[in-house]
Design a protein around this motif. Structure first.
Motif, mmCIF file in Angstrom:
data_model
loop_
_atom_site.group_PDB
_atom_site.id
_atom_site.type_symbol
_atom_site.label_atom_id
_atom_site.label_comp_id
_atom_site.label_asym_id
_atom_site.label_seq_id
_atom_site.Cartn_x
_atom_site.Cartn_y
_atom_site.Cartn_z
ATOM 1 N N MET A 57 0.870 -1.174 0.000
ATOM 2 C CA MET A 57 0.000 0.000 0.000
ATOM 3 C C MET A 57 0.902 1.216 0.000
ATOM 4 N N GLU A 58 0.979 1.877 -1.154
ATOM 5 C CA GLU A 58 1.940 2.955 -1.363
ATOM 6 C C GLU A 58 1.279 4.307 -1.122
ATOM 7 N N ASP A 59 1.881 5.088 -0.238
ATOM 8 C CA ASP A 59 1.400 6.435 0.065
ATOM 9 C C ASP A 59 1.459 7.285 -1.207
ATOM 10 N N VAL A 60 0.344 7.939 -1.531
ATOM 11 C CA VAL A 60 0.314 8.727 -2.768
ATOM 12 C C VAL A 60 1.233 9.947 -2.679
ATOM 13 N N THR A 61 1.642 10.338 -1.469
ATOM 14 C CA THR A 61 2.594 11.450 -1.319
ATOM 15 C C THR A 61 4.034 10.954 -1.260
ATOM 16 N N GLY A 62 4.237 9.631 -1.265
ATOM 17 C CA GLY A 62 5.585 9.076 -1.262
ATOM 18 C C GLY A 62 6.271 9.082 0.084
ATOM 19 N N LYS A 63 5.532 9.305 1.186
ATOM 20 C CA LYS A 63 6.162 9.379 2.511
ATOM 21 C C LYS A 63 6.236 8.026 3.204
ATOM 22 N N THR A 64 5.203 7.224 3.039
ATOM 23 C CA THR A 64 5.138 5.970 3.782
ATOM 24 C C THR A 64 4.767 4.819 2.852
ATOM 25 N N LEU A 65 4.899 3.619 3.417
ATOM 26 C CA LEU A 65 4.558 2.398 2.690
ATOM 27 C C LEU A 65 4.090 1.370 3.712
ATOM 28 N N MET A 66 2.954 0.738 3.418
ATOM 29 C CA MET A 66 2.475 -0.334 4.286
ATOM 30 C C MET A 66 2.527 -1.638 3.509
ATOM 31 N N ILE A 67 3.042 -2.660 4.152
ATOM 32 C CA ILE A 67 3.170 -3.978 3.524
ATOM 33 C C ILE A 67 2.330 -4.968 4.315
ATOM 34 N N GLN A 68 1.496 -5.707 3.587
ATOM 35 C CA GLN A 68 0.653 -6.735 4.203
ATOM 36 C C GLN A 68 1.070 -8.096 3.668
ATOM 37 N N ILE A 69 1.540 -8.968 4.557
ATOM 38 C CA ILE A 69 1.866 -10.336 4.162
ATOM 39 C C ILE A 69 0.938 -11.270 4.936
ATOM 40 N N GLY A 70 1.187 -12.556 4.811
ATOM 41 C CA GLY A 70 0.255 -13.517 5.371
ATOM 42 C C GLY A 70 0.087 -13.427 6.869
ATOM 43 N N ASN A 71 1.181 -13.219 7.603
ATOM 44 C CA ASN A 71 1.091 -13.300 9.058
ATOM 45 C C ASN A 71 1.264 -11.971 9.791
ATOM 46 N N LYS A 72 1.502 -10.875 9.086
ATOM 47 C CA LYS A 72 1.607 -9.573 9.754
ATOM 48 C C LYS A 72 1.646 -8.460 8.717
ATOM 49 N N SER A 73 1.593 -7.231 9.222
ATOM 50 C CA SER A 73 1.730 -6.041 8.382
ATOM 51 C C SER A 73 2.676 -5.074 9.076
ATOM 52 N N MET A 74 3.202 -4.127 8.316
ATOM 53 C CA MET A 74 4.130 -3.137 8.881
ATOM 54 C C MET A 74 3.989 -1.828 8.119
ATOM 55 N N LEU A 75 4.252 -0.729 8.803
ATOM 56 C CA LEU A 75 4.225 0.601 8.199
ATOM 57 C C LEU A 75 5.638 1.147 8.202
ATOM 58 N N MET A 76 6.089 1.599 7.044
ATOM 59 C CA MET A 76 7.467 2.059 6.897
ATOM 60 C C MET A 76 7.519 3.519 6.465
ATOM 61 N N ASP A 77 8.582 4.201 6.879
ATOM 62 C CA ASP A 77 8.893 5.547 6.414
ATOM 63 C C ASP A 77 9.862 5.403 5.246
ATOM 64 N N THR A 78 9.401 5.721 4.064
ATOM 65 C CA THR A 78 10.237 5.521 2.875
ATOM 66 C C THR A 78 11.346 6.563 2.762
ATOM 67 N N LYS A 79 11.210 7.692 3.471
ATOM 68 C CA LYS A 79 12.236 8.735 3.386
ATOM 69 C C LYS A 79 13.518 8.323 4.111
ATOM 70 N N ILE A 80 13.365 7.683 5.267
ATOM 71 C CA ILE A 80 14.540 7.282 6.046
ATOM 72 C C ILE A 80 14.765 5.774 6.006
ATOM 73 N N GLY A 81 13.855 5.052 5.369
ATOM 74 C CA GLY A 81 14.025 3.609 5.225
ATOM 75 C C GLY A 81 13.907 2.844 6.536
ATOM 76 N N GLN A 82 13.033 3.295 7.433
ATOM 77 C CA GLN A 82 12.853 2.616 8.715
ATOM 78 C C GLN A 82 11.381 2.302 8.947
ATOM 79 N N ARG A 83 11.143 1.303 9.806
ATOM 80 C CA ARG A 83 9.780 0.935 10.139
ATOM 81 C C ARG A 83 9.235 1.895 11.196
ATOM 82 N N LEU A 84 8.041 2.393 10.941
ATOM 83 C CA LEU A 84 7.369 3.236 11.927
ATOM 84 C C LEU A 84 6.692 2.376 12.985
#
Length: 200
Positions: free
Chosen positions: A125-152
């Motif tokens: 799930m890609e942020d339309v402003t390019g700031k964040t990214l959420m990834i959904q896999i089978g057993n969990k999900s995570m929200l990431m900051d694409t600017k600094i490359g770290q998980r929020l």
């Protein structure tokens, strides 16, 4: 005796003169000096209150392109609702008013996301402003900051993902009892069955 009387008279007159000199003269009615000193002193003027600086206006919402068939299909694969995350945090995913887009709420932020299905089966799930990214896999999900490359926030689990986790555990236990090994490919998506090797 006359000299003593004269001396006494002179001393009395001198003391009376000194006493009169030390006594302040009574102010005349209507004179400015008759007003109290406190009334004469004007209070200092209060400074005018400062106006609070105007708050900057929020940026206008991004213009969302019309979703194609793949994007609409990916939207249907997203788990909507509340996710329980690490450190007692939570994430909520709802549909955006524009078809094919999702709103991801975390803390006081709401990100508009474009869902994209990857070749591994993970949903991006890609942020339309390019700031964040959420990834959904089978057993969990995570929200990431694409600017600094770290998980929020990580270890976010939706009730449907919890069901997948429990089903995977049950399948693994059943497979182990039958001597079958399950290969999850590292992401917990689409486990592959590896038959036991038969020794000759």
């Amino acid at each position: 005796m006359k000299f003593a009387s004269l001396l006494t008279f002179v001393l009395s007159a001198t003391c009376a003169s000194i006493t009169l000199a030390q006594t302040p003269a009574a102010p005349k009615p209507g004179s400015s000096s008759a007003k109290p000193a406190a009334a004469a002193a004007k209070p200092a003027a209060k400074p005018a209150p400062r106006k609070a600086p105007a708050k900057p206006l929020p940026p206008p919402p991004p213009v969302l392109a019309e979703a194609d068939a793949d994007q609409l299909a990916a939207t249907e694969m997203a788990f909507l609702g509340t996710y329980d995350c690490e450190f007692k945090q939570s994430i909520s995913i709802t549909r955006n008013t524009t078809p094919g887009y999702l709103d991801v709420a975390w803390q006081r932020h709401t990100f508009t996301m474009k869902p994209v299905l990857s070749s591994t089966g993970a949903l991006r799930m890609e942020d339309v402003t390019g700031k964040t990214l959420m990834i959904q896999i089978g057993n969990k999900s995570m929200l990431m900051d694409t600017k600094i490359g770290q998980r929020l926030v990580d270890e976010c689990i939706h009730p449907k993902q919890r069901e997948i986790i429990e089903a995977a555990r049950a399948a693994k236990a059943a497979a182990a009892a039958s001597g079958i090994t399950l290969d999850h490919g590292g992401l917990g998506i689409e486990p592959r069955v590896t038959a036991p090797v038969t020794k000759l």
